[in-house]
Design a protein around this motif. Structure first.
Motif, short mmCIF file in Angstrom:
data_model
loop_
_atom_site.label_atom_id
_atom_site.label_comp_id
_atom_site.label_asym_id
_atom_site.label_seq_id
_atom_site.Cartn_x
_atom_site.Cartn_y
_atom_site.Cartn_z
N PRO A 1 0.80 -1.24 0.00
CA PRO A 1 0.00 0.00 0.00
C PRO A 1 0.82 1.28 0.00
O PRO A 1 0.47 2.25 -0.68
CB PRO A 1 -0.84 -0.11 1.28
CG PRO A 1 -0.96 -1.58 1.51
CD PRO A 1 0.36 -2.16 1.06
N ASP B 1 -2.93 4.79 2.85
CA ASP B 1 -4.36 5.06 2.66
C ASP B 1 -4.62 5.67 1.28
O ASP B 1 -5.65 5.40 0.65
CB ASP B 1 -4.87 6.01 3.75
CG ASP B 1 -5.00 5.32 5.09
OD1 ASP B 1 -5.13 4.08 5.10
OD2 ASP B 1 -4.94 6.00 6.13
N ARG C 1 -4.86 2.88 -1.16
CA ARG C 1 -6.16 2.21 -1.15
C ARG C 1 -7.22 3.03 -1.89
O ARG C 1 -8.02 2.50 -2.66
CB ARG C 1 -6.60 1.92 0.29
CG ARG C 1 -5.67 0.94 1.02
CD ARG C 1 -6.14 0.64 2.43
NE ARG C 1 -5.21 -0.26 3.10
CZ ARG C 1 -4.21 0.13 3.90
NH1 ARG C 1 -4.02 1.42 4.12
NH2 ARG C 1 -3.41 -0.76 4.45
N ILE D 1 -11.95 -5.81 -5.56
CA ILE D 1 -10.92 -5.26 -4.67
C ILE D 1 -10.10 -6.35 -4.00
O ILE D 1 -8.87 -6.33 -4.02
CB ILE D 1 -11.55 -4.32 -3.62
CG1 ILE D 1 -12.23 -3.13 -4.29
CG2 ILE D 1 -10.48 -3.85 -2.62
CD1 ILE D 1 -11.31 -2.24 -5.09
N ASN E 1 -4.86 -6.50 1.82
CA ASN E 1 -4.39 -5.22 2.36
C ASN E 1 -5.18 -4.02 1.84
O ASN E 1 -4.98 -2.90 2.31
CB ASN E 1 -2.90 -5.01 2.02
CG ASN E 1 -2.00 -5.95 2.80
OD1 ASN E 1 -2.31 -6.36 3.91
ND2 ASN E 1 -0.87 -6.31 2.20
N TYR E 2 -6.07 -4.28 0.87
CA TYR E 2 -6.81 -3.17 0.25
C TYR E 2 -8.31 -3.26 0.51
O TYR E 2 -9.11 -2.65 -0.20
CB TYR E 2 -6.55 -3.15 -1.25
CG TYR E 2 -5.12 -2.80 -1.60
CD1 TYR E 2 -4.75 -1.49 -1.89
CD2 TYR E 2 -4.13 -3.77 -1.62
CE1 TYR E 2 -3.44 -1.16 -2.20
CE2 TYR E 2 -2.82 -3.46 -1.92
CZ TYR E 2 -2.48 -2.16 -2.20
OH TYR E 2 -1.17 -1.83 -2.50
N ALA F 1 -10.60 -0.25 0.51
CA ALA F 1 -10.99 0.42 -0.74
C ALA F 1 -12.36 -0.01 -1.24
O ALA F 1 -12.91 0.61 -2.15
CB ALA F 1 -9.95 0.12 -1.83
#
Length: 418
Positions: A44, A253, A256, A322, A329-330, A333
């Motif tokens: 990320p 962030d 994302r 996603i 890890n996303y 989003a």
């Protein structure tokens, strides 16, 4: 329906839309695949820096858009065929000069350390695309648009996108440094530009035949200035969310948020390309006010229907897209993606309305529209981002799109009155 399809302009437009759909589908699939590979490989934080470098490029790229398609395509349509070489040669000379200056200025800023070192290293390669996109690809594509025949550019874009995806996978397997990936985008732009130039030369009997006319050069530079500034404002508006979020949230962030927006932007681009490919046949060449008003209304309804249908599908598939593409890890989003896909509806309607502004070369309307959208989005972001973070940026984009679409509708109402 059969009678309408027998019309050469309608048949060309339908064929163009089919190829456009195939190209957009290819680009969406490639974008998802490439973004997924890079997001998992970078993580990320670095992926956020990669997306921020792309954001900076897309803010810088409009600098090279002097004598844009809104000036060049109508000029090609209305000038005699014998003047084609002079029109394209003059546009190319202006664009290549400005693009070279923009590239040198970008590299100088990177060398001066105005960005994060990793972001700067990525941007150094990405910025090379400016040399090829507008001077080569943009000029030839304007010529193709004037004939309502974008197939050569679309086929080339599909092929190079697939090759680029393969090269991204290869670099991931070789554990290449993040900055090296940027040069693949420069290579892609060079390949498309080269293929289109070869195609043009063959269509012109084996000679380029481009000439520079100083009077036309001055006309392009002056006539396109207001449009140019307006388009700079437009792209600054489109990327303002990430520019302002970079100051308010972490790069992780931002990565994302950008993961969600990147897929959405490929979908929104369909509306923009749809507008571009049908413009010559259904807007630019139509002189009767009643017919033009009817065409614009139908095109807006078509754009809205396509965008709403696509948003419904993407909203439903958000968790799958996603988590399967970007990884666990996303997950943050997913909800962002579900909200941002609905921005495609006002974006598509705005793109159709904008065609009337371009047809009548209403450059000050264009400038005022994007200045208003930029100002509205900036104020909303300033208020909303500190309170609701990434969702505040989506509210700012929505407010800006609505402001821009409202200006289009007001202008159309005045210009196309019965």
């Amino acid at each position: 329906m059969l009678k309408r399809l027998a019309n050469p302009d309608v048949a060309k437009a339908v064929a163009n839309i089919v190829w456009l759909g195939l190209e957009r589908l290819t680009q969406i699939v490639v974008a998802i695949a490439v973004s997924g590979l890079l997001a998992r490989y970078f993580g990320p934080d670095v992926f956020g820096k990669w997306q921020y470098a792309n954001t900076l490029l897309l803010v810088l790229a409009p600098i090279t858009w002097v004598c844009g398609a809104e000036i060049l395509v109508p000029t090609i349509v209305h000038r005699p065929a014998a003047e084609l070489g002079t029109v394209l040669g003059s546009a190319f000379a202006l664009r290549i000069a400005v693009s070279a200056l923009a590239l040198v200025a970008t590299w100088a800023a990177i060398a001066a350390g105005v960005t994060d070192p990793t972001v700067g290293a990525m941007l150094a390669g990405l910025a090379v695309t400016m040399i090829f996109r507008e001077p080569f690809i943009g000029v030839i594509n304007s010529w193709l648009q004037s004939m309502t025949y974008s197939k050569p550019q679309l086929v080339t874009s599909m092929a190079t996108a697939l090759v680029k995806a393969g090269l991204v996978y290869l670099l991931v397997r070789l554990a290449a440094t993040p900055a090296r990936f940027a040069w693949l985008w420069a290579l892609e732009a060079a390949a498309i530009g080269g293929v289109l130039m070869v195609y043009y030369v063959r269509r012109q009997g084996g000679t380029l035949g481009w000439r520079i006319d100083r009077a036309l050069l001055r006309h392009f530079a002056s006539a396109g200035t207001v449009f140019w500034i307006g388009l700079v404002c437009m792209y600054l508006f489109l990327k303002l969310d990430r520019l302002m979020l970079e100051r308010a949230i972490s790069f992780a962030d931002l990565g994302r948020y950008s993961a969600a927006q990147q897929i959405n932007e490929n979908w929104i681009a369909l509306g923009l390309m749809l507008a571009q490919t049908i413009a010559p046949a259904f807007v630019y060449r139509v002189q009767d006010i009643a017919s033009l008003r009817r065409n614009v209304k139908r095109l807006m309804l078509l754009a809205a229907a396509i965008m709403i249908s696509g948003a419904c599908v993407l909203d439903a598939l958000a968790p799958l897209v996603i988590t399967r593409v970007f990884g666990p890890n996303y997950e943050g989003a997913i909800s962002i993606f579900r909200w941002c896909v609905w921005l495609s509806v006002p974006a598509g309607i705005e793109a159709i309305g904008n065609l009337v502004v371009l047809k009548y070369q209403a450059k000050f309307v264009l400038l005022a529209k994007w200045l208003l959208a930029l100002g509205v989005a900036f104020v909303v972001n300033l208020i909303a981002i500190p309170r609701i973070g990434s969702y505040g940026a989506l509210v700012g984009l929505a407010a800006g799109y609505l402001a821009a679409a409202s200006v289009n509708l007001y202008y159309i109402r005045l210009k196309l009155r019965p």
